[in-house]
Design a protein around this motif. Structure first.
Motif, PDB file in Angstrom:
ATOM      1  N   ASN A  62       0.805  -1.214   0.000  1.00  0.00           N
ATOM      2  CA  ASN A  62       0.000   0.000   0.000  1.00  0.00           C
ATOM      3  C   ASN A  62       0.844   1.274   0.000  1.00  0.00           C
ATOM      4  OD1 ASN A  62      -2.447  -1.404   0.043  1.00  0.00           O
ATOM      5  ND2 ASN A  62      -2.331  -1.672   2.264  1.00  0.00           N
ATOM      6  N   TYR A  76      -3.241  -1.785  -9.967  1.00  0.00           N
ATOM      7  CA  TYR A  76      -3.378  -2.534  -8.704  1.00  0.00           C
ATOM      8  C   TYR A  76      -4.685  -3.318  -8.768  1.00  0.00           C
ATOM      9  CZ  TYR A  76      -2.668  -3.054  -3.594  1.00  0.00           C
ATOM     10  OH  TYR A  76      -2.439  -3.527  -2.332  1.00  0.00           O
ATOM     11  N   PRO A  80      -6.091  -5.483  -4.847  1.00  0.00           N
ATOM     12  CA  PRO A  80      -5.497  -4.882  -3.647  1.00  0.00           C
ATOM     13  C   PRO A  80      -5.276  -5.916  -2.543  1.00  0.00           C
ATOM     14  CG  PRO A  80      -7.249  -3.483  -4.490  1.00  0.00           C
ATOM     15  CD  PRO A  80      -7.313  -4.765  -5.274  1.00  0.00           C
ATOM     16  N   LYS A 121      -2.292  -4.888   8.973  1.00  0.00           N
ATOM     17  CA  LYS A 121      -2.036  -4.345   7.642  1.00  0.00           C
ATOM     18  C   LYS A 121      -1.013  -5.201   6.897  1.00  0.00           C
ATOM     19  CE  LYS A 121      -3.296   0.362   8.903  1.00  0.00           C
ATOM     20  NZ  LYS A 121      -2.875   1.781   8.972  1.00  0.00           N
TER      21      LYS A 121
END
Length: 803
Positions: free
Chosen positions: A375, A404, A407, A457
């Motif tokens: 990201n 992208y 994702p 994340k």
């Protein structure tokens, strides 16, 4: 990995000293291995002040020197100066007495009070190169400043200085391979706010240079971003950027390349800048090229591609090995005016393959092959573009491309509070756990009294399981805060070996090498024919290889014998016939219950005892030569002397079996010709194969040497006539038992078999060394010991004592 304390403070505010920060990071898993001090000018201009030249007169004894008086704030000092441009009224830099100068060329030196041609000089008016500020030595530096006399020169030159941490980054912490990554940990440790770079001013100036991008495999390149910048000027970077890079051990190149390196170390996102005018058709293709394609990299080396590397190409051919190394033709040069700036996320596997196959390890590949943040590419791209506009000028001349398609999803990990307490060994309140995880940017959902689901994340590639979440909690909570209970005991822990097997092997290798033996290392795979034809091996014990490369490498070896004989044959065929080899290696066996692996030590001895010389005739090696070496090994490892048993069985013509208690340690003897010829060795070979597993287990550590006794040693000799079948080992056993503590050593200095004694007999001439480490032996004690020895020899082995 190096991290600048000054730069960390841009991300997170802290007043703690460097030692405190280093300790915090180390305790949390980012081990700080060292701290360096960076100074943009070596020495930091310590002892240098701003001064004013009050008077300047010719030196009475030298035409090229001037005698000056200089106001340095605290006093007015006389200074002899040789610069042609020194003059009254100038503001100058003065190195005071005791200051150290670090000139650009030459060694450092300390300023001392001196007499120069008879005139006192208490300091030095400095030129730029003497301060480390360039190479010019045309004259002293004349300053344009209103700073008061005596002001530190640091205030004028704006020196960059600060501490730099050297962090031993473990492979799992790819997220921490940047200043941002380290700052994220400090955010959690210090509970402070994190400040990200501001990219809100990013805007596209025009779309005059659009670039078309095609990605063939989204699996190898899940995200590819880029934009063009036109009208820029390649030149030196500003001082702050050069200082940043030098503090991290990097050498500045030019403003654009320096910015890509800055972003890599700052945000952890590798970038690459292509000279846009060298990109055919303003088209970028991300794909693999055919095997054997020639590609010239930036280091001007031609490399043959394997077809497995991911390449950045244009319609004409390769521009760059993706994520690893740039190509010769596409890099930024002094003539570059437009660039295509690439920021991507590549699959770690494809980058690792490309890096390994070409032996290229770069800062970019280091991060890509461990896993970067999927990201981050677009954010880093905009941050870099803004910096380039600021430092190199130019305009952003295309919309940012961001391919992208899929994702990256956050990791969702279910966590139970009970498991947190169980693995950490201490109850940590739920609120503390939540605070720690939130400070680590790990979200929570589905919260209950029992547990929660952690939302991690994608940049935390090492946090995908419940145990990983608990580890994160513990390292921020602090290992030092989990105290051991007073009732904990270590008695239940598994036994730890007191001996270091590697150290023992190293010491034995030292001994053997020092005695003229060469270490060999052979393949664990060997020929099946050996076990088929050697009587002492069983074919059913072979560990066969299913995907064998060849029949000659079809099974795992059961012994070190044949692979070692192959090495002998190789050397003998090249006229190297006098050989001493040893090898540490494993042997393998198939059993009903599975497989067994053993560690062995082998010794090979063949040829002449010493090199040919006029001093003494050639003498072939013999069994005692090898047995002596084995004895030395047992002594080195502090092992008890092994019992021996004479054997006549394969693979030997004759041999000894060595025993420690009921354990067979190994065998030593002369190999039979039938065995050596299997490996095409046609000369006599003495061989020993010892169980290294048993030797290291039984070893009492390395031999500990004692101080030489101050009491003298006594020698007495005996001649025994014994049966031929009685071995020296039997004689030693009897002697050791009868001689007691006083008997230090027994040796044989002569053996006789002939017509002067009865048939079937032999005579040993033995030496006995007696010693008491607490007192001097007297004749009575010596005679008592020798009488016990003679009586034991007569009684236990039927010896006749020759007097």
């Amino acid at each position: 990995m190096k991290v600048s304390i000054n730069r960390l403070k841009k991300y997170i505010h802290f007043d703690e000293d460097t030692t405190t920060i280093a300790d915090l990071l180390t305790q949390s898993g980012l081990e700080v291995e060292g701290v360096e001090r960076y100074e943009s000018i070596q020495g930091g201009l310590a002892g240098m002040v701003i001064g004013e030249v009050l008077t300047c007169e010719p030196h009475p004894n030298a035409d090229r020197l001037r005698c000056t008086t200089v106001d340095i704030g605290t006093e007015v000092v006389p200074i002899v100066c040789g610069a042609p441009n020194v003059a009254k009224g100038q503001k100058v830099v003065v190195a005071t007495v005791g200051a150290t100068l670090y000139p650009e060329d030459g060694e450092s030196f300390v300023i001392k009070k001196a007499k120069i041609r008879g005139e006192v000089s208490e300091g030095m008016i400095c030129a730029g190169d003497e301060l480390g500020l360039g190479h010019s030595h045309d004259g002293i530096m004349v300053l344009d400043t209103s700073l008061e006399n005596g002001t530190s020169a640091k205030a004028y030159f704006d020196i960059e200085e600060g501490d730099v941490l050297e962090i031993g980054l473990t492979p799992n912490r790819a997220d921490a391979a940047s200043h941002l990554g380290v700052a994220r940990d400090l955010k959690a440790l210090l509970k402070r706010e994190l400040h990200m770079p501001d990219i809100s001013s990013f805007k596209v100036d025009n779309t005059s240079r659009p670039v078309k991008v095609e990605v063939e495999s989204a699996q190898d390149c899940p995200r590819y971003a880029g934009l063009t910048i036109s009208g820029l000027k390649i030149q030196e970077s500003p001082a702050w950027l050069q200082n940043y890079l030098r503090a991290l051990g990097l050498e500045p190149i030019n403003n654009v390349v320096d910015i890509t390196n800055f972003i890599l170390h700052d945000l952890g996102q590798p970038l690459h800048a292509f000279d846009l005018d060298k990109v055919e058709g303003d088209t970028i293709l991300v794909k693999k090229l055919p095997s054997e394609t020639a590609f010239i990299t930036l280091d001007e080396k031609e490399r043959k591609l394997t077809g497995e590397e991911l390449m950045i190409c244009d319609p004409k051919g390769g521009l760059c090995i993706a994520g690893v190394f740039g190509g010769e033709d596409s890099g930024v040069s002094d003539q570059t005016t437009s660039i295509f700036l690439e920021s991507a996320y590549f699959s770690p596997d494809v980058i690792r393959r490309g890096s390994l196959v070409h032996g290229l390890k770069t800062d970019a590949s280091f991060r890509f092959e461990r896993g970067t943040d999927p990201n981050m590419p677009l954010f880093a791209l905009k941050a870099a573009a803004l910096l380039i506009k600021e430092i190199a000028g130019g305009e952003i001349s295309s919309e940012p491309i961001d391919l992208y398609p899929h994702p990256a999803a956050d990791f969702e990990v279910a966590v139970k509070y009970a498991n947190v307490d169980r693995l950490i060994g201490k109850h940590i309140p739920a609120e503390t756990i939540k605070e720690i995880l939130e400070n680590l940017e790990i979200g929570l959902k589905n919260e209950t009294e029992v547990g929660f689901t952690a939302i991690v994340k994608p940049y935390r590639v090492d946090v995908t399981r419940e145990a990983d979440i608990i580890e994160e909690i513990l390292r921020i909570y602090g290992f030092e805060n989990v105290l051991l209970s007073d009732t904990y005991q270590a008695g239940f822990l598994a036994e730890h070996p007191s001996k270091d097997g590697n150290k023992l092997q190293y010491r034995v290798s030292e001994l053997l090498t020092g005695m003229g033996y060469h270490e060999i290392m052979t393949n664990s795979l060997t020929k099946p024919v050996y076990s088929a034809k050697a009587a002492h091996l069983k074919e059913e014990d072979n560990v066969e290889i299913y995907n064998k490369l060849s029949e000659d490498l079809g099974v795992m070896r059961q012994t070190l014998l044949f692979t070692g004989l192959e090495v002998l044959a190789h050397n003998i065929n090249r006229r190297q016939k006098d050989l001493k080899f040893y090898e540490f290696g494993n042997t393998y066996f198939k059993e009903e219950s599975g497989y067994r692996e053993e560690s062995h030590l082998s010794l090979f001895l063949t040829g002449a005892k010493s090199s040919e010389s006029w001093l003494e005739p050639n003498k072939e090696v013999s069994f005692p030569d090898l047995y002596t070496i084995v004895e030395r090994l047992f002594e080195k490892l502090n092992l008890q002397t092994p019992a021996v048993e004479i054997i006549h069985e394969a693979p030997y013509d004759y041999a000894l079996r060595l025993m420690i208690g009921a354990k067979e340690v190994g065998t030593i003897g002369l190999l039979s010709a039938a065995v050596t010829q299997l490996a095409e060795v046609k000369q006599a070979v003495f061989y020993a194969e010892l169980s290294w597993d048993i030797m290291t287990k039984k070893a009492k550590g390395l031999k500990q040497y004692e101080e030489i006794s101050k009491f003298p040693e006594v020698r007495r000799d005996l001649s025994l006539v014994i049966d031929k079948e009685v071995s020296f080992d039997a004689v030693k056993k009897v002697a050791s038992k009868a001689g007691g503590k006083l008997l230090n050593h027994i040796g044989v200095f002569d053996v006789y078999q002939g017509d002067k004694i009865d048939a079937g007999k032999k005579a040993y001439a033995l030496s006995f060394y007696l010693q008491d480490n607490t007192k001097t032996l007297n004749d009575k004690m010596i005679d008592q010991t020798m009488n016990r020895l003679m009586q034991s020899f007569e009684k236990e082995i039927g010896a006749l004592i020759r007097k």
